[in-house]
Design an enzyme around this catalytic site. Structure first.
Site, PDB file in Angstrom:
ATOM      1  N   LYS A  96       0.805  -1.229   0.000  1.00  0.00           N
ATOM      2  CA  LYS A  96       0.000   0.000   0.000  1.00  0.00           C
ATOM      3  C   LYS A  96       0.836   1.278   0.000  1.00  0.00           C
ATOM      4  CE  LYS A  96      -4.342  -1.622   2.001  1.00  0.00           C
ATOM      5  NZ  LYS A  96      -5.383  -1.332   3.032  1.00  0.00           N
ATOM      6  N   ASP A 102     -10.501   3.384   1.728  1.00  0.00           N
ATOM      7  CA  ASP A 102     -10.815   2.988   3.104  1.00  0.00           C
ATOM      8  C   ASP A 102     -11.503   4.129   3.850  1.00  0.00           C
ATOM      9  OD1 ASP A 102      -9.833   0.388   2.959  1.00  0.00           O
ATOM     10  OD2 ASP A 102      -7.811   0.984   3.565  1.00  0.00           O
TER      11      ASP A 102
END
Length: 283
Positions: free
Chosen positions: A70, A106
């Site tokens: 990520k 997210d």
């Protein structure tokens, strides 16, 4: 049916076999009647640069990014969305004719699930348990949603102080040891309690962060971003003490739905995605 016109989507990570993203995304693709397919691709850390170039060369429309890529993927992209830049992590990449842009959905998944459950963070005070993987997205999401203050309880406050210092540019944050008196006082005043630790996740379902329910505000909303099991020990105890609760299923589905929209321009059927997720979790 896969054809020469089928557009490709994926999730990359290492390991990746456990990922539920193909279940969610292919359910949404089928429901929308789109000519797309979504697959899971194992990518070792040392192979990430080559994998990104390969996906670009193969004209993948986009892909999700999971552990451990990520942050490492960010220098390999052409542009980074503000949320992803501030959080320091990308979980979604969109390929626009060779231009790769990184996003972090997210944030959207976390906040939209909270709002859908009937809790509006604006002008509220929040307490976070832990500061691990998803905590930065949670903190940024709450700041964007207008909370007045965020108090973080952890085992090692010194390790988390840099995060607090960084995000204090945008809002009011503090960190304390979660078994100290100053944290108990913060907990007593909090409108929202969020668990960002893995404590309570399957198979260690008897674990939970140290919470003295006598210190928790009577009407506090309790949100555990874990989704296996559906009700963690923390959520079970919160429910038994009369608190409204929410698990991580809607956050998982919400972040996937936000990515789906960026790739396809279509709003997916959220309920269909939830049904398929629960079916997968049950097996």
């Amino acid at each position: 049916m896969l054809t020469g016109t089928t557009k490709n989507l994926a999730v990359i990570g290492w390991p990746i076999a456990h990922s539920l993203s193909p279940v969610l995304q292919n359910a949404a693709i089928e429901k929308a009647g789109l000519d797309y397919v979504y697959t899971a691709l194992p990518v070792k850390p040392e192979d990430l640069p080559a994998a990104v170039q390969g996906l670009k060369a193969l004209q993948f429309r986009g892909w999700n990014v999971t552990i451990p890529h990520k942050t490492a993927i960010m220098p390999l992209l052409d542009a980074i969305d503000e949320d992803a830049r501030i959080i320091g992590a990308v979980n979604t990449v969109v390929n626009d004719e060779g231009c790769l842009t990184g996003y972090n959905t997210d944030v959207t998944g976390f906040i939209e699930a909270l709002l859908a459950a009937g809790f509006a963070p604006q002008d509220k005070t929040a307490v976070l348990l832990g500061a691990g993987g998803a905590a930065r997205a949670v903190v940024w999401g709450l700041i964007k949603a207008g909370v007045t203050a965020i108090h973080i309880g952890v085992r090692s406050p010194k390790k988390v102080q840099p995060l607090v210092d960084e995000f204090s540019t945008y809002g009011t944050l503090t960190v304390s040891h979660w078994e100290q008196a100053d944290f108990a006082a913060k907990l007593a005043a909090a409108d929202l309690l969020v668990n960002t630790t893995p404590l309570g996740m399957f198979p260690q379902t008897n674990a939970m962060p140290p919470v003295d329910w006598s210190n928790v505000k009577a009407d506090a909303f309790v949100y555990d971003i874990i989704y296996t099991p559906a009700e963690t020990r923390l959520l079970r105890e919160a429910r038994l003490h009369g608190h409204p609760t929410l698990n991580g299923e809607d956050m998982l589905v919400g972040q996937g739905a936000a990515a789906f929209s960026k790739w396809t321009g279509v709003q997916p059927d959220i309920e269909c995605m939830k049904v398929k997720l629960r079916e997968a979790l049950a097996t």
